[in-house]
Design an enzyme around this catalytic site. Structure first.
Site: not given
Ligand code: ATP
Ligand code: LTN
Length: 334
Positions: A200, A197, A114
């Protein structure tokens, strides 16, 4: 016999959860509610580790909670709450921060990813200590299981290390949590860039949001990147786009990858995309519609969240009290 505990959370950092959040994590939360004492939170304290607009944060917190409910979290079975409604999260995080090595925190790959673009000067100290707050979320509820996507594995390892460290220094206090990470669906990839992956912060065209209109979802799936040969086969290395579509199908339909490969033998990518879109929409549409319905009554939603916070606070206060005592803080007399 008492049930084991489960805790998980997601950040209210967007106007919708995406298919990765749903298939990587939320779908497992729903399944675990019956066999576990479940705690599910909207982690708003985590969301402010990067700048948030106050009105949007408020909105996104309710939208996230509404999606949990719409996806099948039952407020009578699980404690559904907002992290900032339980003060013990920030309090325990402080204690754990004093037990986390600076270098140890610096090795967290999510922080490194990040901050790659802007550098560490623009990143906040809160972003740096984010994994320690996550450890506090988990340890407060004596969680035995933590259902998350693959990207959270390293944070869970840190949580286990901190729990073990505290226990050995101050006596048995925390349960040592285990991740629940389902291999096939643990990682959903960006439809446009299928080696990254789904996120957002990725390409909006590669991101399927639960709250998107059906026509938008259809278009995104139809435009998913595939490859130049025409065989529908699961191979993450050489066929990441096709494999991602098969993974999404399998996660929702429950059919194995092998049976899907048989099913699609001799068919084209157009057929694969149409069927994946159909499977995704049939699952997502009712969730989106139910979430929108729940959002029409904010007072009721807030009431459910307050009720969840009350349940969560009981256990969180108990754990924090034990921690403060073991560390050597004198009683507050409250
Ligand atoms: P983003 O990358 O979209 O900001 P994040 O992991 O920062 O996602 P969170 O809302 O904190 O966002 O994630 C919630 C859950 O979703 C966590 O358990 C994370 O592991 C899972 N997750 C996020 N993106 C994926 C993905 N592409 N595939 C599977 N699980 C995911
Ligand atoms: N860091 C997680 C979100 C999160 C979480 C938690 C997940 C915060 N606290 C506690 C499980 C348990 C993420 O997915 N980005």
């Amino acid at each position: 016999m008492t049930k084991p505990n489960v805790l998980s959370g997601m950040q209210p950092s967007a106007g919708s959860l995406h298919l990765g959040n749903y298939l990587g994590a939320l779908i497992n939360w729903v399944e675990m509610q019956d066999d576990y004492n479940a705690f599910y939170c909207v982690v708003d304290l985590h969301a402010i580790t990067v700048a948030q607009d106050p009105a949007e944060l408020r909105r996104n917190t309710r939208v996230t909670a509404a999606q949990y409910l719409a996806a099948g979290i039952d407020e009578n079975k699980s404690a559904l709450f907002v992290q900032s409604h339980v003060p013990a999260h920030a309090q325990l995080a402080w204690v754990l921060m004093t037990m986390t090595g600076f270098g140890e925190a610096g090795r967290m790959t999510q922080f490194k990813d990040k901050t790659q673009k802007g550098g560490t000067d623009v990143a906040s100290v809160g972003l740096f200590t984010y994994p320690v707050l996550m450890a506090a979320d988990i340890l407060l509820y004596q969680a035995n299981k933590v259902p998350v996507g693959e990207d959270q594995r390293q944070h869970l390892e840190l949580t286990r290390d901190l729990a073990t460290r505290f226990n050995s220094r101050f006596g048995e206090t925390f349960a040592i949590p285990e991740g629940v990470i389902f291999k096939e669906t643990a990682k959903i990839f960006d439809l446009q860039n299928p080696t990254a992956k789904m996120s957002k912060s990725g390409d909006p065209k590669g991101l399927v949001n639960i709250m998107d209109d059906s026509s938008v979802i259809l278009k995104k799936i139809k435009s998913a990147v595939t490859d130049t040969d025409a065989e529908i086969r699961f191979d993450r290395e050489t066929k990441p786009g096709v494999s991602n579509l098969l993974g999404i199908h399998s996660a929702i339909s429950g059919q194995s990858i092998e049976s899907l490969e048989d099913h699609f033998a001799g068919k084209g990518y157009g057929d694969l995309k149409s069927e994946v879109a159909e499977v995704v929409l049939s699952r997502i549409e009712p969730i989106r519609d139910r979430a929108n319905e729940l959002l029409t009554d904010e007072a009721e939603l807030d009431r459910l969240l307050a009720q969840g916070a009350q349940k969560a606070n009981e256990l969180a206060e108990k754990t924090l009290g034990m921690v403060y005592d073991r560390i050597g803080f004198i009683p507050s007399g409250r």
